[in-house]
Design a protein around this motif. Structure first.
Motif, PDB file in Angstrom:
ATOM      1  N   PHE A   1     -18.921  -5.640 -11.626  1.00  0.00           N
ATOM      2  CA  PHE A   1     -18.026  -6.662 -12.159  1.00  0.00           C
ATOM      3  C   PHE A   1     -18.786  -7.959 -12.450  1.00  0.00           C
ATOM      4  CE2 PHE A   1     -15.544 -10.491 -11.204  1.00  0.00           C
ATOM      5  CZ  PHE A   1     -14.607 -10.434 -12.229  1.00  0.00           C
ATOM      6  N   LEU A   2     -19.510  -8.451 -11.442  1.00  0.00           N
ATOM      7  CA  LEU A   2     -20.245  -9.704 -11.624  1.00  0.00           C
ATOM      8  C   LEU A   2     -21.276  -9.585 -12.740  1.00  0.00           C
ATOM      9  CD1 LEU A   2     -20.906 -11.027  -8.014  1.00  0.00           C
ATOM     10  CD2 LEU A   2     -19.454 -12.039  -9.770  1.00  0.00           C
ATOM     11  N   SER A   3     -21.977  -8.481 -12.775  1.00  0.00           N
ATOM     12  CA  SER A   3     -22.986  -8.276 -13.808  1.00  0.00           C
ATOM     13  C   SER A   3     -22.356  -8.343 -15.200  1.00  0.00           C
ATOM     14  CB  SER A   3     -23.685  -6.941 -13.587  1.00  0.00           C
ATOM     15  OG  SER A   3     -24.706  -6.761 -14.536  1.00  0.00           O
ATOM     16  N   ASP A   4     -21.261  -7.624 -15.388  1.00  0.00           N
ATOM     17  CA  ASP A   4     -20.585  -7.616 -16.693  1.00  0.00           C
ATOM     18  C   ASP A   4     -20.067  -9.002 -17.067  1.00  0.00           C
ATOM     19  OD1 ASP A   4     -21.089  -4.906 -16.870  1.00  0.00           O
ATOM     20  OD2 ASP A   4     -19.036  -4.303 -16.342  1.00  0.00           O
ATOM     21  N   GLU A   5     -19.410  -9.663 -16.129  1.00  0.00           N
ATOM     22  CA  GLU A   5     -18.826 -10.982 -16.422  1.00  0.00           C
ATOM     23  C   GLU A   5     -19.907 -12.037 -16.674  1.00  0.00           C
ATOM     24  OE1 GLU A   5     -15.448 -11.785 -16.789  1.00  0.00           O
ATOM     25  OE2 GLU A   5     -15.297  -9.595 -16.806  1.00  0.00           O
ATOM     26  N   LEU A   6     -20.981 -11.989 -15.902  1.00  0.00           N
ATOM     27  CA  LEU A   6     -22.053 -12.968 -16.093  1.00  0.00           C
ATOM     28  C   LEU A   6     -22.810 -12.716 -17.397  1.00  0.00           C
ATOM     29  CD1 LEU A   6     -23.295 -13.256 -12.419  1.00  0.00           C
ATOM     30  CD2 LEU A   6     -22.110 -15.022 -13.754  1.00  0.00           C
ATOM     31  N   LYS A   7     -22.976 -11.466 -17.780  1.00  0.00           N
ATOM     32  CA  LYS A   7     -23.592 -11.168 -19.078  1.00  0.00           C
ATOM     33  C   LYS A   7     -22.731 -11.728 -20.202  1.00  0.00           C
ATOM     34  CE  LYS A   7     -26.246  -7.116 -17.761  1.00  0.00           C
ATOM     35  NZ  LYS A   7     -26.362  -5.658 -17.794  1.00  0.00           N
TER      36      LYS A   7
ATOM     37  N   ILE B   1     -27.482 -18.592  -4.085  1.00  0.00           N
ATOM     38  CA  ILE B   1     -26.086 -18.897  -3.770  1.00  0.00           C
ATOM     39  C   ILE B   1     -25.595 -17.754  -2.899  1.00  0.00           C
ATOM     40  CG2 ILE B   1     -23.735 -19.167  -4.650  1.00  0.00           C
ATOM     41  CD1 ILE B   1     -24.936 -20.254  -7.253  1.00  0.00           C
ATOM     42  N   ILE B   2     -25.057 -18.097  -1.741  1.00  0.00           N
ATOM     43  CA  ILE B   2     -24.512 -17.098  -0.836  1.00  0.00           C
ATOM     44  C   ILE B   2     -23.066 -16.813  -1.250  1.00  0.00           C
ATOM     45  CG2 ILE B   2     -23.868 -16.603   1.559  1.00  0.00           C
ATOM     46  CD1 ILE B   2     -26.919 -16.755   1.089  1.00  0.00           C
ATOM     47  N   LEU B   3     -22.751 -15.526  -1.408  1.00  0.00           N
ATOM     48  CA  LEU B   3     -21.381 -15.064  -1.656  1.00  0.00           C
ATOM     49  C   LEU B   3     -21.037 -14.132  -0.510  1.00  0.00           C
ATOM     50  CD1 LEU B   3     -21.568 -14.048  -5.430  1.00  0.00           C
ATOM     51  CD2 LEU B   3     -20.772 -16.203  -4.462  1.00  0.00           C
ATOM     52  N   THR B   4     -20.144 -14.530   0.365  1.00  0.00           N
ATOM     53  CA  THR B   4     -19.920 -13.714   1.552  1.00  0.00           C
ATOM     54  C   THR B   4     -18.503 -13.821   2.093  1.00  0.00           C
ATOM     55  OG1 THR B   4     -20.801 -13.187   3.743  1.00  0.00           O
ATOM     56  CG2 THR B   4     -20.714 -15.517   3.130  1.00  0.00           C
TER      57      THR B   4
ATOM     58  N   SER C   1     -17.246 -18.515  -0.258  1.00  0.00           N
ATOM     59  CA  SER C   1     -16.570 -17.497   0.528  1.00  0.00           C
ATOM     60  C   SER C   1     -15.844 -16.517  -0.386  1.00  0.00           C
ATOM     61  CB  SER C   1     -15.538 -18.147   1.456  1.00  0.00           C
ATOM     62  OG  SER C   1     -16.177 -19.020   2.345  1.00  0.00           O
ATOM     63  N   LYS C   2     -15.922 -15.224  -0.013  1.00  0.00           N
ATOM     64  CA  LYS C   2     -15.152 -14.196  -0.710  1.00  0.00           C
ATOM     65  C   LYS C   2     -13.758 -14.164  -0.096  1.00  0.00           C
ATOM     66  CE  LYS C   2     -19.002 -10.963  -1.382  1.00  0.00           C
ATOM     67  NZ  LYS C   2     -19.511  -9.663  -0.936  1.00  0.00           N
ATOM     68  N   PRO C   3     -12.743 -13.941  -0.855  1.00  0.00           N
ATOM     69  CA  PRO C   3     -12.743 -13.837  -2.309  1.00  0.00           C
ATOM     70  C   PRO C   3     -12.876 -15.229  -2.920  1.00  0.00           C
ATOM     71  CG  PRO C   3     -10.504 -13.644  -1.514  1.00  0.00           C
ATOM     72  CD  PRO C   3     -11.383 -13.766  -0.299  1.00  0.00           C
ATOM     73  N   TYR C   4     -13.487 -15.312  -4.062  1.00  0.00           N
ATOM     74  CA  TYR C   4     -13.695 -16.585  -4.746  1.00  0.00           C
ATOM     75  C   TYR C   4     -13.167 -16.450  -6.170  1.00  0.00           C
ATOM     76  CZ  TYR C   4     -17.518 -13.675  -6.148  1.00  0.00           C
ATOM     77  OH  TYR C   4     -18.236 -12.606  -6.583  1.00  0.00           O
ATOM     78  N   ASP C   5     -12.934 -17.586  -6.770  1.00  0.00           N
ATOM     79  CA  ASP C   5     -12.485 -17.635  -8.152  1.00  0.00           C
ATOM     80  C   ASP C   5     -13.717 -17.535  -9.053  1.00  0.00           C
ATOM     81  OD1 ASP C   5     -10.321 -18.484 -10.208  1.00  0.00           O
ATOM     82  OD2 ASP C   5     -11.982 -19.897 -10.535  1.00  0.00           O
TER      83      ASP C   5
ATOM     84  N   LEU D   1     -18.830 -19.578 -11.689  1.00  0.00           N
ATOM     85  CA  LEU D   1     -19.552 -20.018 -12.893  1.00  0.00           C
ATOM     86  C   LEU D   1     -19.925 -21.488 -12.806  1.00  0.00           C
ATOM     87  CD1 LEU D   1     -17.854 -18.360 -16.000  1.00  0.00           C
ATOM     88  CD2 LEU D   1     -20.171 -18.013 -15.139  1.00  0.00           C
ATOM     89  N   SER D   2     -18.999 -22.300 -12.358  1.00  0.00           N
ATOM     90  CA  SER D   2     -19.261 -23.731 -12.209  1.00  0.00           C
ATOM     91  C   SER D   2     -20.385 -23.976 -11.203  1.00  0.00           C
ATOM     92  CB  SER D   2     -17.976 -24.432 -11.757  1.00  0.00           C
ATOM     93  OG  SER D   2     -18.199 -25.777 -11.498  1.00  0.00           O
TER      94      SER D   2
END
Length: 122
Positions: A16-22, A78-81, A102-106, A111-112
């Motif tokens: 998901f992150l890969s697709d959205e960030l691309k 950036i830590i996502l956890t 923190s997960k879940p995050y917007d 992106l910001s």
């Protein structure tokens, strides 16, 4: 184009992150564990790592320590956890993380944060 390495044991989140960030204009790659991060970084230009803390094997703290011990490798982190306790946030900052979400995050918040961190000079 900024290059982002996603390191998380959740393959669905990585995809998901890969697709959205691309789609947002970033070059992305992901690893589903912390074992080969240092090797990947030695061989590939990486501007930023999105790093999970709680992974089997080598956890995010150990990955950060390994990155710190390689002088030629200095991507921002950036830590996502889901481990969003104060102790984890403080430890991450002491190890050099640029930010902590923190997960879940917007996704827009992520992106910001990515823009803020990547535009910051070392």
């Amino acid at each position: 184009m900024e290059s982002i390495l996603i390191v998380d044991d959740d393959i669905n989140l990585c995809n998901f992150l890969s697709d959205e960030l691309k789609e947002a204009g970033y070059e992305t790659t992901f690893l589903t564990d912390g074992e080969n991060v240092a090797e990947y970084l030695r061989e590939n230009k990486t501007d930023l790592i999105l790093l999970d803390l709680n992974m089997p094997g080598k956890n995010g703290f150990n990955v950060q320590k390994e990155i710190n011990s390689n002088p030629g490798i200095k991507p921002k982190v950036i830590i996502l956890t889901a481990c969003s306790d104060l102790k984890s946030a403080i430890t991450s900052a002491r190890l050099g993380a640029s930010d902590f979400l923190s997960k879940p995050y917007d996704f827009n918040e992520l992106l910001s944060t990515i823009k803020k961190v990547t535009q910051k000079k070392n």
